[in-house]
Motif scaffolding. Structure first.
Motif, PDB file in Angstrom:
ATOM      1  N   THR A 141     -18.836  17.370  20.056  1.00 56.60           N
ATOM      2  CA  THR A 141     -18.707  16.775  21.574  1.00 56.60           C
ATOM      3  C   THR A 141     -18.354  15.431  21.058  1.00 56.60           C
ATOM      4  OG1 THR A 141     -20.208  18.346  22.356  1.00 56.60           O
ATOM      5  CG2 THR A 141     -19.633  16.416  23.746  1.00 56.60           C
ATOM      6  N   VAL A 142     -17.246  14.769  21.940  1.00 53.16           N
ATOM      7  CA  VAL A 142     -16.921  13.451  21.728  1.00 53.16           C
ATOM      8  C   VAL A 142     -16.698  13.080  23.255  1.00 53.16           C
ATOM      9  CG1 VAL A 142     -16.023  13.538  19.832  1.00 53.16           C
ATOM     10  CG2 VAL A 142     -14.315  13.922  21.711  1.00 53.16           C
ATOM     11  N   VAL A 143     -17.351  11.674  23.454  1.00 58.79           N
ATOM     12  CA  VAL A 143     -17.280  11.523  24.836  1.00 58.79           C
ATOM     13  C   VAL A 143     -17.265   9.864  25.062  1.00 58.79           C
ATOM     14  CG1 VAL A 143     -18.778  13.235  25.935  1.00 58.79           C
ATOM     15  CG2 VAL A 143     -19.828  10.989  25.256  1.00 58.79           C
ATOM     16  N   ASP A 144     -16.641   9.313  26.043  1.00 60.80           N
ATOM     17  CA  ASP A 144     -16.560   7.951  26.281  1.00 60.80           C
ATOM     18  C   ASP A 144     -17.947   7.335  26.884  1.00 60.80           C
ATOM     19  OD1 ASP A 144     -16.145   5.756  28.724  1.00 60.80           O
ATOM     20  OD2 ASP A 144     -14.279   5.565  27.032  1.00 60.80           O
ATOM     21  N   PRO A 145     -18.375   6.301  26.632  1.00 64.59           N
ATOM     22  CA  PRO A 145     -19.654   5.514  26.862  1.00 64.59           C
ATOM     23  C   PRO A 145     -19.976   5.791  28.408  1.00 64.59           C
ATOM     24  CG  PRO A 145     -18.747   4.024  25.335  1.00 64.59           C
ATOM     25  CD  PRO A 145     -17.673   5.374  25.528  1.00 64.59           C
ATOM     26  N   THR A 146     -18.899   5.963  29.181  1.00 64.97           N
ATOM     27  CA  THR A 146     -19.074   5.906  30.646  1.00 64.97           C
ATOM     28  C   THR A 146     -19.669   7.389  30.896  1.00 64.97           C
ATOM     29  OG1 THR A 146     -16.795   6.448  31.020  1.00 64.97           O
ATOM     30  CG2 THR A 146     -17.113   4.196  31.185  1.00 64.97           C
ATOM     31  N   GLU A 147     -19.487   8.453  30.106  1.00 63.50           N
ATOM     32  CA  GLU A 147     -19.913   9.694  30.352  1.00 63.50           C
ATOM     33  C   GLU A 147     -20.987  10.100  29.572  1.00 63.50           C
ATOM     34  OE1 GLU A 147     -16.239  11.375  28.758  1.00 63.50           O
ATOM     35  OE2 GLU A 147     -15.040  11.079  30.709  1.00 63.50           O
ATOM     36  N   VAL A 148     -21.736   9.226  28.984  1.00 61.22           N
ATOM     37  CA  VAL A 148     -22.872   9.307  28.114  1.00 61.22           C
ATOM     38  C   VAL A 148     -23.926  10.298  29.018  1.00 61.22           C
ATOM     39  CG1 VAL A 148     -24.154   7.451  28.491  1.00 61.22           C
ATOM     40  CG2 VAL A 148     -24.360   8.458  26.372  1.00 61.22           C
ATOM     41  N   ALA A 149     -23.995  10.233  30.086  1.00 61.03           N
ATOM     42  CA  ALA A 149     -25.069  10.909  30.890  1.00 61.03           C
ATOM     43  C   ALA A 149     -24.916  12.363  30.887  1.00 61.03           C
ATOM     44  CB  ALA A 149     -25.060  10.670  32.262  1.00 61.03           C
ATOM     45  N   SER A 150     -23.646  12.749  30.606  1.00 60.63           N
ATOM     46  CA  SER A 150     -23.324  14.224  30.472  1.00 60.63           C
ATOM     47  C   SER A 150     -23.831  14.851  29.430  1.00 60.63           C
ATOM     48  CB  SER A 150     -21.936  14.398  30.495  1.00 60.63           C
ATOM     49  OG  SER A 150     -21.291  14.094  29.140  1.00 60.63           O
ATOM     50  N   LEU A 151     -24.406  14.040  28.471  1.00 56.90           N
ATOM     51  CA  LEU A 151     -25.086  14.717  27.192  1.00 56.90           C
ATOM     52  C   LEU A 151     -26.448  15.188  27.635  1.00 56.90           C
ATOM     53  CD1 LEU A 151     -24.056  12.321  24.197  1.00 56.90           C
ATOM     54  CD2 LEU A 151     -23.049  14.405  24.946  1.00 56.90           C
ATOM     55  N   ALA A 152     -27.321  14.498  28.302  1.00 57.58           N
ATOM     56  CA  ALA A 152     -28.605  14.836  28.530  1.00 57.58           C
ATOM     57  C   ALA A 152     -28.280  15.762  29.849  1.00 57.58           C
ATOM     58  CB  ALA A 152     -29.477  13.568  29.144  1.00 57.58           C
ATOM     59  N   GLU A 153     -27.542  15.693  30.687  1.00 61.79           N
ATOM     60  CA  GLU A 153     -27.506  16.682  31.576  1.00 61.79           C
ATOM     61  C   GLU A 153     -27.199  18.172  30.977  1.00 61.79           C
ATOM     62  OE1 GLU A 153     -24.143  15.016  34.081  1.00 61.79           O
ATOM     63  OE2 GLU A 153     -25.616  13.375  35.010  1.00 61.79           O
ATOM     64  N   ARG A 154     -26.436  18.134  29.934  1.00 62.80           N
ATOM     65  CA  ARG A 154     -25.745  19.418  29.544  1.00 62.80           C
ATOM     66  C   ARG A 154     -27.170  20.035  28.743  1.00 62.80           C
ATOM     67  NH1 ARG A 154     -21.527  18.211  27.474  1.00 62.80           N
ATOM     68  NH2 ARG A 154     -22.097  17.625  25.537  1.00 62.80           N
TER      69      ARG A 154
END
Length: 349
Positions: free
Chosen positions: A203-216
């Motif tokens: 998985t690769v994400v922009d820092p603005t989307e980092v919350a999605s990691l914990a949500e998943r």
């Protein structure tokens, strides 16, 4: 027998003031009986520590790493010859050194300069199968090796790497060899996210989307990630790393922020979740590992991985040593028309 290569001097890169470097002519050091002389072929520029020196962002009074004995003085004070990733060939041997060293390709933790002297014990012989460029990346691979040892990944864990610079990408490549449930990389630059994916990130994400990691993770009934490695050099990323790990999570910090300060939210879940934040620095080993691990073993491990990983693909800029100033200018403020530098190396005549 002592062999002389006839060159009357050497040139040394010096940091002379904030955002100012020069290549200065110096007398050549004499070769002591127990030393050799190395003619430098290539040296790698650290986009982390060296930029702090270049920008004068090293905290006042900070001593130079004592594990790197080649520096003049023990403080980050101008003028300063710095750098620690030089590869070259032995051209001269002192009277007490076996001539078998002549012509050997070697690596040394030495500042950027056209030649230098060292004892054989201070050199790493570069294996034939390792390219000169890959050898110059050895400190990067050793740092990544240290980060992985300190993070101690376990089978089935979810781990995030914050920052896809040269060290972050190498750390990603090493972590990709473990049987993790998920390996994520958080990075603002799209081209670096693509490179992280090619090196094994799930998985690769922009820092603005980092919350999605914990949500998943929460959607899978897991309270956050198991661990995070912060190697972005950006203090705000540390707070993000703390925010995505769950109960009893681990955060390994490889960044050196210099004079910049990290602002952390320690008033929320951090306290109750027993989150551990630990620094990782390549000059030492985790005390828990010192019974079986030594710096020599870690260096040998890094050499093996430098040969196996595509580390030379991380080199984006090759700059002639005589134009070394340009190397730091492009790292400090990349031209809009230029590629964002990842790893810069200096090439010597």
């Amino acid at each position: 027998m002592s062999h002389r290569d006839g060159d009357g001097g050497r040139r040394v890169l010096e940091f002379t003031a904030p955002r100012s470097v020069r290549v200065r002519a110096r007398d050549r050091d004499a070769v002591a009986d127990d030393e050799v002389r190395v003619q430098t072929t290539l040296s790698a520029v650290s986009a982390g520590t060296e930029l702090l020196v270049y920008r004068d962002e090293v905290p006042d009074g900070m001593p130079v790493d004592a594990s790197l004995p080649a520096f003049e003085g023990n403080r980050f004070e101008y003028p300063l010859a710095y750098g620690y990733a030089a590869v070259g060939r032995v051209t001269d041997c002192g009277s007490a050194v076996d001539d078998v060293w002549l012509g050997r390709r070697v690596f040394a933790f030495r500042p950027h300069q056209t030649s230098f002297t060292a004892t054989p014990e201070e050199l790493v012989v570069v294996p034939e199968e390792l390219s000169t460029a890959a050898a110059a990346m050895l400190p990067t691979v050793e740092t990544a090796t240290t980060l992985v040892l300190d993070t101690a990944p376990r089978v089935g864990e979810r781990i995030a790497v914050f920052g896809a610079g040269a060290v972050g990408l190498t750390t990603t490549a090493l972590l990709a060899e473990f049987p993790l449930a998920e390996l994520a990389v958080v990075e603002p630059l799209p081209e670096r996210r693509e490179r992280a994916a090619s090196l094994g990130a799930d998985t690769v994400v922009d820092p603005t989307e980092v919350a999605s990691l914990a949500e998943r993770a929460a959607a899978d009934e897991e309270p956050g990630l198991d661990a995070a490695v912060e190697i972005s050099g950006t203090p705000a990323a540390l707070d993000d790393a703390v925010g995505v790990v769950g109960y009893d999570g681990r955060v390994t910090v490889g960044s050196w922020y210099g004079e910049k300060r990290a602002t952390l939210d320690l008033g929320g879940s951090y306290h109750r979740d027993r989150i551990a934040i630990e620094s990782s620095q390549v000059s030492t080993l985790d005390p828990a590992l010192r019974g079986r691990w030594s710096k020599d073993r870690r260096l040998a491990t890094a050499l093996d991985h430098a040969a196996a990983l595509p580390v030379t693909e991380l080199i984006t800029h090759r700059v002639p040593f005589a134009e070394a100033r340009r190397a730091y200018e492009v790292l400090d403020e990349p031209d809009a028309a230029d590629r964002r530098p990842l790893q810069v190396v200096l090439q010597y005549d």
